[in-house]
Design a protein around this motif. Structure first.
Motif, PDB file in Angstrom:
ATOM      1  N   ARG A 242       0.712  -1.120  -0.066  1.00 43.05           N
ATOM      2  CA  ARG A 242       0.036  -0.193   0.293  1.00 43.05           C
ATOM      3  C   ARG A 242       0.963   1.211   0.168  1.00 43.05           C
ATOM      4  NH1 ARG A 242      -3.847  -1.450   3.787  1.00 43.05           N
ATOM      5  NH2 ARG A 242      -4.826  -2.346   2.292  1.00 43.05           N
TER       6      ARG A 242
ATOM      7  N   GLU B  49      -8.002  -8.101  -4.761  1.00 39.93           N
ATOM      8  CA  GLU B  49      -9.293  -8.013  -4.308  1.00 39.93           C
ATOM      9  C   GLU B  49      -9.215  -9.039  -2.994  1.00 39.93           C
ATOM     10  OE1 GLU B  49     -12.967  -6.753  -3.927  1.00 39.93           O
ATOM     11  OE2 GLU B  49     -11.710  -5.964  -5.032  1.00 39.93           O
TER      12      GLU B  49
ATOM     13  N   THR C 143      -8.087  -7.240   0.453  1.00 43.64           N
ATOM     14  CA  THR C 143      -8.640  -6.348   0.609  1.00 43.64           C
ATOM     15  C   THR C 143      -9.956  -6.460   1.720  1.00 43.64           C
ATOM     16  OG1 THR C 143      -9.891  -5.764  -1.090  1.00 43.64           O
ATOM     17  CG2 THR C 143      -7.899  -4.581  -1.363  1.00 43.64           C
ATOM     18  N   ARG C 144     -10.202  -5.787   2.782  1.00 41.95           N
ATOM     19  CA  ARG C 144     -11.248  -5.943   3.536  1.00 41.95           C
ATOM     20  C   ARG C 144     -12.663  -5.456   2.882  1.00 41.95           C
ATOM     21  NH1 ARG C 144      -8.711  -2.620   7.681  1.00 41.95           N
ATOM     22  NH2 ARG C 144      -7.415  -4.103   8.872  1.00 41.95           N
ATOM     23  N   PRO C 145     -13.519  -6.383   3.072  1.00 40.92           N
ATOM     24  CA  PRO C 145     -14.914  -6.019   2.305  1.00 40.92           C
ATOM     25  C   PRO C 145     -15.436  -4.387   2.775  1.00 40.92           C
ATOM     26  CG  PRO C 145     -15.100  -7.674   3.755  1.00 40.92           C
ATOM     27  CD  PRO C 145     -13.802  -7.562   3.739  1.00 40.92           C
ATOM     28  N   ARG C 146     -16.035  -3.851   1.988  1.00 40.84           N
ATOM     29  CA  ARG C 146     -16.447  -2.480   2.502  1.00 40.84           C
ATOM     30  C   ARG C 146     -17.810  -2.823   2.964  1.00 40.84           C
ATOM     31  NH1 ARG C 146     -11.896  -1.165   2.957  1.00 40.84           N
ATOM     32  NH2 ARG C 146     -10.702  -0.331   1.222  1.00 40.84           N
ATOM     33  N   ARG C 147     -18.306  -1.983   4.011  1.00 40.71           N
ATOM     34  CA  ARG C 147     -19.652  -2.095   4.589  1.00 40.71           C
ATOM     35  C   ARG C 147     -20.669  -2.005   3.398  1.00 40.71           C
ATOM     36  NH1 ARG C 147     -20.918   0.716  10.076  1.00 40.71           N
ATOM     37  NH2 ARG C 147     -23.043  -0.416   9.727  1.00 40.71           N
TER      38      ARG C 147
ATOM     39  N   PRO D 198     -24.054  -0.382   1.856  1.00 36.40           N
ATOM     40  CA  PRO D 198     -24.972   0.915   2.428  1.00 36.40           C
ATOM     41  C   PRO D 198     -26.093   0.403   3.154  1.00 36.40           C
ATOM     42  CG  PRO D 198     -24.779   0.312  -0.117  1.00 36.40           C
ATOM     43  CD  PRO D 198     -24.065  -0.587   0.649  1.00 36.40           C
TER      44      PRO D 198
END
Length: 64
Positions: A43, A51, A54-58, A60
């Motif tokens: 980074r 992919e 990487t942490r999954p995004r929350r 919506p």
């Protein structure tokens, strides 16, 4: 690359990662660092992180 010149193993691992010659796990084994540390170096060095690391995004919030 950020401060990798101070550690030759780290510099070698980042160079090989950038060129696609080794995997993240192989870089961790080469340097003796955890996988999360190698990802942090990537980074900082501006190397694209796959992919699966990487942490999954929350999601919506759901609108009801």
């Amino acid at each position: 690359m950020v401060r990798s010149a101070e550690n030759p193993k780290k510099r070698e691992a980042l160079t090989k990662l950038r060129r696609g010659k080794i995997t993240i796990e192989q870089a961790a084994k080469l340097t003796g660092a955890p996988v999360s540390g190698v990802i942090g170096w990537m980074r900082l060095a501006g190397i694209e992180i796959p992919e699966e690391y990487t942490r999954p995004r929350r999601a919506p919030p759901m609108v009801r």
